[in-house]
Design a protein around this motif. Sequence first.
Motif, mmCIF file in Angstrom:
data_model
loop_
_atom_site.group_PDB
_atom_site.id
_atom_site.type_symbol
_atom_site.label_atom_id
_atom_site.label_comp_id
_atom_site.label_asym_id
_atom_site.label_seq_id
_atom_site.Cartn_x
_atom_site.Cartn_y
_atom_site.Cartn_z
ATOM 1 N N ALA A 60 42.749 -13.420 -39.472
ATOM 2 C CA ALA A 60 43.316 -14.297 -38.451
ATOM 3 C C ALA A 60 44.287 -13.539 -37.556
ATOM 4 O O ALA A 60 44.316 -13.748 -36.339
ATOM 5 N N ALA A 61 45.091 -12.647 -38.138
ATOM 6 C CA ALA A 61 46.037 -11.866 -37.336
ATOM 7 C C ALA A 61 45.316 -10.921 -36.392
ATOM 8 O O ALA A 61 45.749 -10.721 -35.244
ATOM 9 N N SER A 62 44.201 -10.354 -36.844
ATOM 10 C CA SER A 62 43.470 -9.433 -35.971
ATOM 11 C C SER A 62 42.748 -10.171 -34.841
ATOM 12 O O SER A 62 42.648 -9.661 -33.727
ATOM 13 N N ILE A 63 42.265 -11.364 -35.105
ATOM 14 C CA ILE A 63 41.570 -12.155 -34.078
ATOM 15 C C ILE A 63 42.554 -12.777 -33.102
ATOM 16 O O ILE A 63 42.254 -12.948 -31.923
ATOM 17 N N ARG A 64 43.756 -13.121 -33.587
ATOM 18 C CA ARG A 64 44.748 -13.811 -32.761
ATOM 19 C C ARG A 64 45.051 -13.056 -31.477
ATOM 20 O O ARG A 64 45.104 -13.642 -30.400
ATOM 21 N N SER A 65 45.253 -11.755 -31.576
ATOM 22 C CA SER A 65 45.604 -10.986 -30.377
ATOM 23 C C SER A 65 44.476 -11.023 -29.349
ATOM 24 O O SER A 65 44.742 -11.053 -28.140
ATOM 25 N N HIS A 66 43.248 -11.058 -29.788
ATOM 26 C CA HIS A 66 42.117 -11.117 -28.861
ATOM 27 C C HIS A 66 42.009 -12.485 -28.205
ATOM 28 O O HIS A 66 41.636 -12.592 -27.036
ATOM 29 N N VAL A 67 42.324 -13.522 -28.939
ATOM 30 C CA VAL A 67 42.209 -14.884 -28.408
ATOM 31 C C VAL A 67 43.373 -15.208 -27.479
ATOM 32 O O VAL A 67 43.190 -15.714 -26.374
ATOM 33 N N VAL A 68 44.588 -14.900 -27.905
ATOM 34 C CA VAL A 68 45.773 -15.253 -27.124
ATOM 35 C C VAL A 68 45.843 -14.464 -25.821
ATOM 36 O O VAL A 68 46.321 -14.971 -24.804
ATOM 37 N N SER A 69 45.344 -13.257 -25.815
ATOM 38 C CA SER A 69 45.422 -12.436 -24.608
ATOM 39 C C SER A 69 44.401 -12.841 -23.545
ATOM 40 O O SER A 69 44.466 -12.348 -22.423
ATOM 41 N N ARG A 70 43.498 -13.724 -23.871
ATOM 42 C CA ARG A 70 42.472 -14.160 -22.912
ATOM 43 C C ARG A 70 42.585 -15.663 -22.664
ATOM 44 O O ARG A 70 42.138 -16.470 -23.484
ATOM 45 N N PRO A 71 43.137 -16.047 -21.527
ATOM 46 C CA PRO A 71 43.312 -17.478 -21.233
ATOM 47 C C PRO A 71 41.996 -18.250 -21.172
ATOM 48 O O PRO A 71 41.949 -19.429 -21.523
ATOM 49 N N ILE A 72 40.929 -17.613 -20.750
ATOM 50 C CA ILE A 72 39.646 -18.304 -20.649
ATOM 51 C C ILE A 72 39.150 -18.705 -22.039
ATOM 52 O O ILE A 72 38.558 -19.774 -22.218
ATOM 53 N N VAL A 73 39.411 -17.861 -23.038
ATOM 54 C CA VAL A 73 39.011 -18.178 -24.410
ATOM 55 C C VAL A 73 39.804 -19.385 -24.915
ATOM 56 O O VAL A 73 39.242 -20.298 -25.521
ATOM 57 N N LEU A 74 41.114 -19.397 -24.631
ATOM 58 C CA LEU A 74 41.938 -20.538 -25.033
ATOM 59 C C LEU A 74 41.473 -21.823 -24.360
ATOM 60 O O LEU A 74 41.423 -22.882 -24.992
ATOM 61 N N THR A 75 41.131 -21.732 -23.088
ATOM 62 C CA THR A 75 40.658 -22.911 -22.362
ATOM 63 C C THR A 75 39.386 -23.458 -22.990
ATOM 64 O O THR A 75 39.264 -24.673 -23.212
ATOM 65 N N TRP A 76 38.440 -22.599 -23.292
ATOM 66 C CA TRP A 76 37.181 -23.059 -23.872
ATOM 67 C C TRP A 76 37.359 -23.552 -25.302
ATOM 68 O O TRP A 76 36.677 -24.490 -25.723
ATOM 69 N N MET A 77 38.296 -22.955 -26.036
ATOM 70 C CA MET A 77 38.572 -23.460 -27.381
ATOM 71 C C MET A 77 39.146 -24.875 -27.308
ATOM 72 O O MET A 77 38.734 -25.752 -28.065
ATOM 73 N N ARG A 78 40.084 -25.093 -26.395
ATOM 74 C CA ARG A 78 40.671 -26.428 -26.239
ATOM 75 C C ARG A 78 39.608 -27.437 -25.830
ATOM 76 O O ARG A 78 39.579 -28.563 -26.339
ATOM 77 N N ARG A 79 38.743 -27.062 -24.907
ATOM 78 C CA ARG A 79 37.682 -27.971 -24.468
ATOM 79 C C ARG A 79 36.711 -28.279 -25.604
ATOM 80 O O ARG A 79 36.258 -29.423 -25.752
ATOM 81 N N THR A 80 36.395 -27.271 -26.392
ATOM 82 C CA THR A 80 35.476 -27.463 -27.508
ATOM 83 C C THR A 80 36.070 -28.414 -28.544
ATOM 84 O O THR A 80 35.398 -29.342 -29.012
ATOM 85 N N PHE A 81 37.336 -28.199 -28.901
ATOM 86 C CA PHE A 81 37.989 -29.086 -29.862
ATOM 87 C C PHE A 81 38.115 -30.503 -29.310
ATOM 88 O O PHE A 81 37.898 -31.482 -30.034
ATOM 89 N N ALA A 82 38.461 -30.628 -28.025
ATOM 90 C CA ALA A 82 38.574 -31.957 -27.421
ATOM 91 C C ALA A 82 37.221 -32.667 -27.439
ATOM 92 O O ALA A 82 37.125 -33.853 -27.770
ATOM 93 N N GLY A 83 36.164 -31.941 -27.101
ATOM 94 C CA GLY A 83 34.822 -32.524 -27.121
ATOM 95 C C GLY A 83 34.410 -32.945 -28.523
ATOM 96 O O GLY A 83 33.793 -33.998 -28.717
ATOM 97 N N ALA A 84 34.758 -32.124 -29.503
ATOM 98 C CA ALA A 84 34.417 -32.465 -30.894
ATOM 99 C C ALA A 84 35.155 -33.728 -31.326
ATOM 100 O O ALA A 84 34.567 -34.604 -31.979
ATOM 101 N N PHE A 85 36.435 -33.852 -30.961
ATOM 102 C CA PHE A 85 37.183 -35.058 -31.321
ATOM 103 C C PHE A 85 36.646 -36.291 -30.613
ATOM 104 O O PHE A 85 36.576 -37.376 -31.204
#
Length: 97
Positions: free
Chosen positions: A60-85
């Motif tokens: 998780a620590a190794s993946i975190r830096s890759h995810v947090v440094s890319r805003p587009i990834v965060l945006t799509w993760m939020r959209r995916t979670f929102a869609g799932a809910f």
Amino acid sequence: MITSGIFINILNPKLSIFFFAFLPQFVSTTEPHALSKMLELSTVFMLLTFIVFVGYGIFAASIRSHVVSRPIVLTWMRRTFAGAFVALGAKLALTER
């Protein structure tokens, strides 16, 4: 923080129930030192659990830096979670008893 986590796990009744329900089936009723065998199995279980959780933490620590440094990834993760809910909420709303 670590000590509070240890105390939470030690005082968690689910963990005690698991050990009382799961581990006795691996100890023979004729075992002369049943308590020591149970403690040995419990120690092995806790050690393996610790190793697995350390692996999860490192991953998780190794993946975190890759995810947090890319805003587009965060945006799509939020959209995916929102869609799932939304989908789970719709399924729950449409479920009949």
